[in-house]
Write a protein that holds these residues in place. Sequence first.
Motif, PDB file in Angstrom:
ATOM      1  N   LEU A   8       7.704 -26.226 -25.887  1.00  0.00           N
ATOM      2  CA  LEU A   8       7.416 -26.065 -24.470  1.00  0.00           C
ATOM      3  C   LEU A   8       6.696 -24.739 -24.273  1.00  0.00           C
ATOM      4  O   LEU A   8       6.945 -23.768 -24.999  1.00  0.00           O
ATOM      5  CB  LEU A   8       8.717 -26.037 -23.662  1.00  0.00           C
ATOM      6  CG  LEU A   8       9.450 -27.365 -23.423  1.00  0.00           C
ATOM      7  CD1 LEU A   8      10.900 -27.085 -23.069  1.00  0.00           C
ATOM      8  CD2 LEU A   8       8.766 -28.169 -22.327  1.00  0.00           C
ATOM      9  N   SER A   9       5.827 -24.665 -23.308  1.00  0.00           N
ATOM     10  CA  SER A   9       5.183 -23.392 -22.992  1.00  0.00           C
ATOM     11  C   SER A   9       6.193 -22.481 -22.307  1.00  0.00           C
ATOM     12  O   SER A   9       7.190 -22.942 -21.739  1.00  0.00           O
ATOM     13  CB  SER A   9       3.977 -23.610 -22.072  1.00  0.00           C
ATOM     14  OG  SER A   9       4.410 -24.025 -20.787  1.00  0.00           O
ATOM     15  N   GLN A  10       5.928 -21.184 -22.359  1.00  0.00           N
ATOM     16  CA  GLN A  10       6.815 -20.243 -21.682  1.00  0.00           C
ATOM     17  C   GLN A  10       6.849 -20.520 -20.183  1.00  0.00           C
ATOM     18  O   GLN A  10       7.893 -20.358 -19.543  1.00  0.00           O
ATOM     19  CB  GLN A  10       6.345 -18.815 -21.940  1.00  0.00           C
ATOM     20  CG  GLN A  10       6.507 -18.369 -23.390  1.00  0.00           C
ATOM     21  CD  GLN A  10       7.940 -18.524 -23.867  1.00  0.00           C
ATOM     22  OE1 GLN A  10       8.214 -19.307 -24.779  1.00  0.00           O
ATOM     23  NE2 GLN A  10       8.855 -17.816 -23.245  1.00  0.00           N
ATOM     24  N   ARG A  11       5.745 -20.964 -19.644  1.00  0.00           N
ATOM     25  CA  ARG A  11       5.691 -21.284 -18.205  1.00  0.00           C
ATOM     26  C   ARG A  11       6.586 -22.474 -17.887  1.00  0.00           C
ATOM     27  O   ARG A  11       7.294 -22.470 -16.883  1.00  0.00           O
ATOM     28  CB  ARG A  11       4.242 -21.566 -17.793  1.00  0.00           C
ATOM     29  CG  ARG A  11       4.072 -21.889 -16.318  1.00  0.00           C
ATOM     30  CD  ARG A  11       2.603 -22.052 -15.995  1.00  0.00           C
ATOM     31  NE  ARG A  11       1.952 -20.759 -15.842  1.00  0.00           N
ATOM     32  CZ  ARG A  11       0.631 -20.595 -15.753  1.00  0.00           C
ATOM     33  NH1 ARG A  11      -0.176 -21.642 -15.843  1.00  0.00           N
ATOM     34  NH2 ARG A  11       0.120 -19.393 -15.578  1.00  0.00           N
ATOM     35  N   ASP A  12       6.567 -23.493 -18.739  1.00  0.00           N
ATOM     36  CA  ASP A  12       7.429 -24.662 -18.516  1.00  0.00           C
ATOM     37  C   ASP A  12       8.900 -24.270 -18.594  1.00  0.00           C
ATOM     38  O   ASP A  12       9.727 -24.759 -17.821  1.00  0.00           O
ATOM     39  CB  ASP A  12       7.129 -25.759 -19.539  1.00  0.00           C
ATOM     40  CG  ASP A  12       5.842 -26.497 -19.239  1.00  0.00           C
ATOM     41  OD1 ASP A  12       5.345 -26.383 -18.103  1.00  0.00           O
ATOM     42  OD2 ASP A  12       5.328 -27.197 -20.139  1.00  0.00           O
ATOM     43  N   LYS A  13       9.243 -23.391 -19.530  1.00  0.00           N
ATOM     44  CA  LYS A  13      10.624 -22.930 -19.637  1.00  0.00           C
ATOM     45  C   LYS A  13      11.046 -22.169 -18.388  1.00  0.00           C
ATOM     46  O   LYS A  13      12.178 -22.326 -17.898  1.00  0.00           O
ATOM     47  CB  LYS A  13      10.787 -22.042 -20.879  1.00  0.00           C
ATOM     48  CG  LYS A  13      10.627 -22.779 -22.200  1.00  0.00           C
ATOM     49  CD  LYS A  13      10.776 -21.819 -23.371  1.00  0.00           C
ATOM     50  CE  LYS A  13      10.596 -22.554 -24.707  1.00  0.00           C
ATOM     51  NZ  LYS A  13      10.733 -21.629 -25.857  1.00  0.00           N
ATOM     52  N   GLN A  25       2.966 -30.365 -13.918  1.00  0.00           N
ATOM     53  CA  GLN A  25       3.715 -29.949 -15.103  1.00  0.00           C
ATOM     54  C   GLN A  25       5.046 -30.690 -15.201  1.00  0.00           C
ATOM     55  O   GLN A  25       5.468 -31.117 -16.281  1.00  0.00           O
ATOM     56  CB  GLN A  25       3.973 -28.440 -15.075  1.00  0.00           C
ATOM     57  CG  GLN A  25       2.752 -27.586 -15.357  1.00  0.00           C
ATOM     58  CD  GLN A  25       2.194 -27.828 -16.744  1.00  0.00           C
ATOM     59  OE1 GLN A  25       1.151 -28.481 -16.899  1.00  0.00           O
ATOM     60  NE2 GLN A  25       2.879 -27.331 -17.761  1.00  0.00           N
ATOM     61  N   ASN A  75       5.084 -33.204 -18.350  1.00  0.00           N
ATOM     62  CA  ASN A  75       5.638 -32.578 -19.544  1.00  0.00           C
ATOM     63  C   ASN A  75       7.132 -32.262 -19.491  1.00  0.00           C
ATOM     64  O   ASN A  75       7.773 -32.153 -20.537  1.00  0.00           O
ATOM     65  CB  ASN A  75       4.879 -31.271 -19.840  1.00  0.00           C
ATOM     66  CG  ASN A  75       5.086 -30.780 -21.254  1.00  0.00           C
ATOM     67  OD1 ASN A  75       5.187 -31.575 -22.184  1.00  0.00           O
ATOM     68  ND2 ASN A  75       5.178 -29.478 -21.422  1.00  0.00           N
ATOM     69  N   LYS A  83      10.671 -15.467 -26.248  1.00  0.00           N
ATOM     70  CA  LYS A  83       9.369 -15.192 -26.851  1.00  0.00           C
ATOM     71  C   LYS A  83       9.305 -15.743 -28.260  1.00  0.00           C
ATOM     72  O   LYS A  83      10.296 -15.824 -28.959  1.00  0.00           O
ATOM     73  CB  LYS A  83       9.113 -13.677 -26.881  1.00  0.00           C
ATOM     74  CG  LYS A  83       8.949 -13.076 -25.480  1.00  0.00           C
ATOM     75  CD  LYS A  83       8.695 -11.586 -25.582  1.00  0.00           C
ATOM     76  CE  LYS A  83       8.549 -10.975 -24.203  1.00  0.00           C
ATOM     77  NZ  LYS A  83       8.343  -9.508 -24.268  1.00  0.00           N
ATOM     78  N   SER A  84       8.107 -16.091 -28.676  1.00  0.00           N
ATOM     79  CA  SER A  84       7.911 -16.635 -30.025  1.00  0.00           C
ATOM     80  C   SER A  84       7.812 -15.488 -31.010  1.00  0.00           C
ATOM     81  O   SER A  84       6.738 -15.099 -31.452  1.00  0.00           O
ATOM     82  CB  SER A  84       6.638 -17.497 -30.063  1.00  0.00           C
ATOM     83  OG  SER A  84       6.756 -18.579 -29.198  1.00  0.00           O
ATOM     84  N   GLU A 110      12.610 -29.693 -27.002  1.00  0.00           N
ATOM     85  CA  GLU A 110      11.492 -29.550 -27.936  1.00  0.00           C
ATOM     86  C   GLU A 110      11.651 -30.418 -29.174  1.00  0.00           C
ATOM     87  O   GLU A 110      10.679 -30.707 -29.868  1.00  0.00           O
ATOM     88  CB  GLU A 110      11.350 -28.080 -28.352  1.00  0.00           C
ATOM     89  CG  GLU A 110      10.921 -27.169 -27.212  1.00  0.00           C
ATOM     90  CD  GLU A 110      10.805 -25.728 -27.638  1.00  0.00           C
ATOM     91  OE1 GLU A 110       9.909 -25.033 -27.131  1.00  0.00           O
ATOM     92  OE2 GLU A 110      11.617 -25.280 -28.477  1.00  0.00           O
TER      93      GLU A 110
END
Length: 335
Positions: free
Chosen positions: A32-37, A66, A70, A256-257, A24
Amino acid sequence: MVSSYQQVIAQLGIDIELFLQRLEAGLYKKPLSQRDKEIICLFLLGYRRKQIAEKVNLCDAEVGNQLNANIYPRIADLMQVEQSEIANNWVLILNFLLNPTHGYRLNPATQLNSDNFQGSFGRQMFFYSPDQRIVQLQIKGTQRYQQGLYYQALLFFVKAWNEEQKIYSRGNPEICIYLNNCLVEYQRPFLEKQNIPIYTLAVVVPFHHNQGRIAAEILRGIAQIQSQVNFQNFDIPSLEMEFCQSAESDVSQNGKSDQAEQPKITGSNIFSVFGNAGPITSSKLALQIMVVNDPNHVYDPYNQTAERLASLAPQLNLSAVIGHYSSEMTQTASS
């Protein structure tokens, strides 16, 4: 992402938090999105693309998009290779993460404590703040240290130190020592490359005597010396880039953010722990300190502090023991 995230840590021994943070902070400098992680974790764990697509509720082609748009560009930038070299080659990526020279390989802290001995490099707190917000930061720091996540433990200890300074105008010296220890572990590859030896010392203090005031003052002196010795030998430009450029770092276990899980590290507070005093030695060395509780019950048959320290000395490469507070315990330790 809790399950796959913890699996990467437990099964592969990889500091996945640090890896994601660097992805990042690289070329893209955006989260990064949670899905990408989740996709990254699952690929590292050996899942096939079709299995991953089912787990993240995407079709196979969307997972591929993805990756190419990304994920692979970030990893290629971090590894300093062409994207074509790492695309679909997770074995190469995994080998990069497992290479000790890159700093992602976890080395969990040694379990030191027993019924008759309490010692800690950062996995246990002896002094807890009256402020529960700081206590939570302390706990999270020790939890990360136990896992070998020294970078994340550092963030929590820095935040706890700064909050103590803000509220009480004085930081907790135990936190200062653990913060130093985290930096030594995190900077170990750099220190070894520069041929800077790391000396391990144990400081034995009576936490339960006189409400901990004597222990606190002994640790304050030790923390000051450790900070002045270590600071001159760290790779400061690298640390500033690592900790100061990103306003917030995701250090939560579940990814989580959560603002409460994201200590804010800036240039003005990451190095404030070291103060403005100049170096006290011209020698190139770094100090790692083990804090040991001295129950001060020299005649108690269950007190094995001195014996335990002696048995741990070869394993931990202990160079010296500072203490004990009582002369009787010193005699026991030296016998």
